[in-house]
Scaffold this active site. Structure first.
Site, short mmCIF file in Angstrom:
data_model
loop_
_atom_site.label_atom_id
_atom_site.label_comp_id
_atom_site.label_asym_id
_atom_site.label_seq_id
_atom_site.Cartn_x
_atom_site.Cartn_y
_atom_site.Cartn_z
N TYR A 1 0.83 -1.21 0.00
CA TYR A 1 0.00 0.00 0.00
C TYR A 1 0.86 1.26 0.00
CZ TYR A 1 -3.31 3.56 1.39
OH TYR A 1 -4.04 4.71 1.45
N PRO B 1 0.30 14.60 3.30
CA PRO B 1 -0.68 13.70 3.92
C PRO B 1 -0.56 12.28 3.39
CG PRO B 1 -1.74 15.11 2.29
CD PRO B 1 -0.33 15.59 2.42
N SER C 1 -4.05 13.56 7.15
CA SER C 1 -4.95 13.03 6.12
C SER C 1 -6.37 12.85 6.65
CB SER C 1 -4.41 11.69 5.63
OG SER C 1 -5.34 11.04 4.81
N TYR D 1 -10.65 15.35 1.95
CA TYR D 1 -11.40 14.73 0.87
C TYR D 1 -12.85 15.10 1.11
CZ TYR D 1 -7.61 11.59 -0.61
OH TYR D 1 -6.45 11.08 -1.10
N THR E 1 -7.46 17.91 -1.64
CA THR E 1 -6.86 17.03 -2.65
C THR E 1 -7.83 16.90 -3.81
OG1 THR E 1 -5.61 15.81 -1.00
CG2 THR E 1 -5.95 14.71 -3.10
N LYS F 1 -4.33 20.80 -3.65
CA LYS F 1 -3.24 19.83 -3.85
C LYS F 1 -3.58 18.87 -4.98
CE LYS F 1 -0.80 16.07 -1.48
NZ LYS F 1 -1.49 14.88 -2.02
N SER G 1 1.50 18.24 -7.50
CA SER G 1 1.56 16.87 -6.99
C SER G 1 0.81 15.95 -7.93
CB SER G 1 0.89 16.83 -5.60
OG SER G 1 0.76 15.50 -5.13
N HIS H 1 0.08 12.91 -6.48
CA HIS H 1 -0.36 11.95 -5.46
C HIS H 1 0.65 10.81 -5.33
CE1 HIS H 1 -4.33 11.12 -3.27
NE2 HIS H 1 -3.56 10.13 -2.89
N GLY I 1 8.74 12.45 -4.92
CA GLY I 1 10.10 12.03 -5.25
C GLY I 1 11.21 12.71 -4.48
N ARG J 1 6.08 9.26 1.66
CA ARG J 1 6.51 7.91 2.02
C ARG J 1 7.68 7.87 3.02
NH1 ARG J 1 5.26 7.46 -3.61
NH2 ARG J 1 3.66 5.91 -4.08
C1 GLV Z 1 -4.94 7.86 -0.47
O1 GLV Z 1 -4.95 9.04 -0.59
C2 GLV Z 1 -4.02 7.00 -1.12
O2 GLV Z 1 -3.23 7.49 -1.93
O3 GLV Z 1 -4.05 5.79 -0.85
#
Ligand code: GLV
Length: 364
Positions: free
Chosen positions: A43, A96, A125, A147, A173, A239, A261, A263, A296, A318
């Site tokens: 994930y 987020p 988030s 969201y 977002t 975003k 971005s 995402h 990145g 990440r």
């Molecule tokens: C949620 O925003 C995801 O990217 O999983």
């Protein structure tokens, strides 16, 4: 510089070195991969389809080189920047990401503590695994990622809860009208484990915790929703901008900043790398609002390149989760310290003692 003020070769000193084998963000990535469950790893790591955009977000930095200036006094490097009326110590923010409890039982509270201790803004988030009020109680600079929920009542309650909890800005977002197809998740059969919930969504929808994951996001959003969100009185940051015309539209509809971005490559595969999209957005925005970016950034030199190309600040997503997976709050703190120390060193070596010295001429 005398030895009494700085020992030889000791210019690079992130505050906390917990483990001598962890000296950069990639070290954290490798160790986190051993610690996370296969589902959580899929994930967090995964992107959409062939993950071209995930790879290109990194590759875009590799396509650029810094042209440093020399013989500029860098005895004092000032990496601070002003954003929405606040002075940030670093041009770095935490992007987020969902479900921090997949990485560590302390979840978003650990992330928030590490960020707050450094004065770094965390963007919580909507899909956090900790209630927004509990994270707000940590203190520290905080923005909330929104969201829009499909149900109008839940949508309103959701935003109102974030405003009431003292979040300073709302980050809308706009690149997830539907969820991208994440093939790693499909292959490992990833589902959110029962001990992890999404309390913000459940609370807004008036549902038990376990049912929050079933609440639908709105897929009919338009620019009018940006105007609607701006009506809550907090700055709205849009975003997920990649096209310069969308940056202009965001400003026209009341955005106080935009985030370039894609995402993290998790939505539209083959979308342009964030760094490649940045210069045209910077030009279109023409200094009217801040232009943040994410995607990145793994090195201080990456941050420097994005800042030189006009980003006001860069986000990391990440790597924060890797720090969390490896060592909770201390791991997130170390990831942040490594990145900020790298950026400080990069600024010194590039001959740019402040961010205002940086410009596109630093990058080819
Ligand atoms: C949620 O925003 C995801 O990217 O999983």
């Amino acid at each position: 510089m005398s030895e009494s003020t700085r020992p030889a070769l000791a210019g690079f000193q992130p505050e906390r070195v917990e483990d001598p084998t962890l000296i950069n963000l990639q070290d954290y990535e490798f160790l986190a991969a051993e610690r996370l469950t296969p589902g959580a790893l899929a994930y967090y790591t995964g992107g959409a389809n062939d993950e071209r955009t995930v790879a290109d977000n990194r590759a875009a930095f590799g396509r650029r080189r810094i042209v440093p200036r020399v013989l500029r006094d860098v005895s004092h490097v000032d990496p601070s920047v002003e954003i929405l009326g606040r002075r940030w110590p670093w041009p770095i923010w935490i992007a987020p990401t969902a479900f921090h409890k997949l990485a560590h039982p302390d979840g978003e509270v650990a992330t928030a503590r590490a960020a707050a201790a450094r004065g770094i803004t965390m963007v919580l988030s909507t899909s956090a695994s900790t209630d927004l009020a509990e994270v707000a109680a940590v203190g520290g600079p905080r923005w909330f990622q929104v969201y829009l929920l499909a149900d109008p009542g839940a949508r309103l309650a959701h935003v109102e809860r974030a405003v009431a909890a003292g979040y300073e800005a709302l980050v809308l977002t706009v690149d997830l009208p539907r969820v991208g197809r994440r093939e790693r998740d499909i292959r490992v059969g990833f589902t959110v484990p029962p001990e992890v919930s999404v309390p913000n969504i459940a609370a807004a929808a008036g549902l038990p915790l376990a049912d929050g994951l079933n609440v639908a996001f709105a897929d009919h959003m338009t620019w009018d929703d940006v105007t609607w969100l701006a009506g809550f009185g907090l700055p709205v940051i849009v975003k997920g901008i990649l096209h310069p015309d969308d940056a202009r539209l965001a400003i026209e509809h009341g955005a106080s900043a935009v985030v370039v971005s894609n995402h993290g490559g998790r939505q539209l595969d083959a979308a342009i790398a964030s760094l490649d999209a940045l210069p045209a957005v910077v030009e279109a925005v023409d200094r009217r609002v801040a232009v943040l970016m994410d995607g990145g950034v793994r090195r201080g030199t990456d941050a420097l390149i994005a800042l030189a190309l006009g980003a006001t600040a860069v986000g990391i997503g990440r790597p924060v989760l890797w720090g969390l997976a490896v060592n909770g709050e201390a791991g997130v703190g170390h990831v942040l310290d490594l990145l900020t120390a790298e950026l400080e060193l990069a600024m010194a070596l590039a001959g740019a003692p402040s961010l205002t010295d940086l410009g596109a001429e630093y990058v080819i």
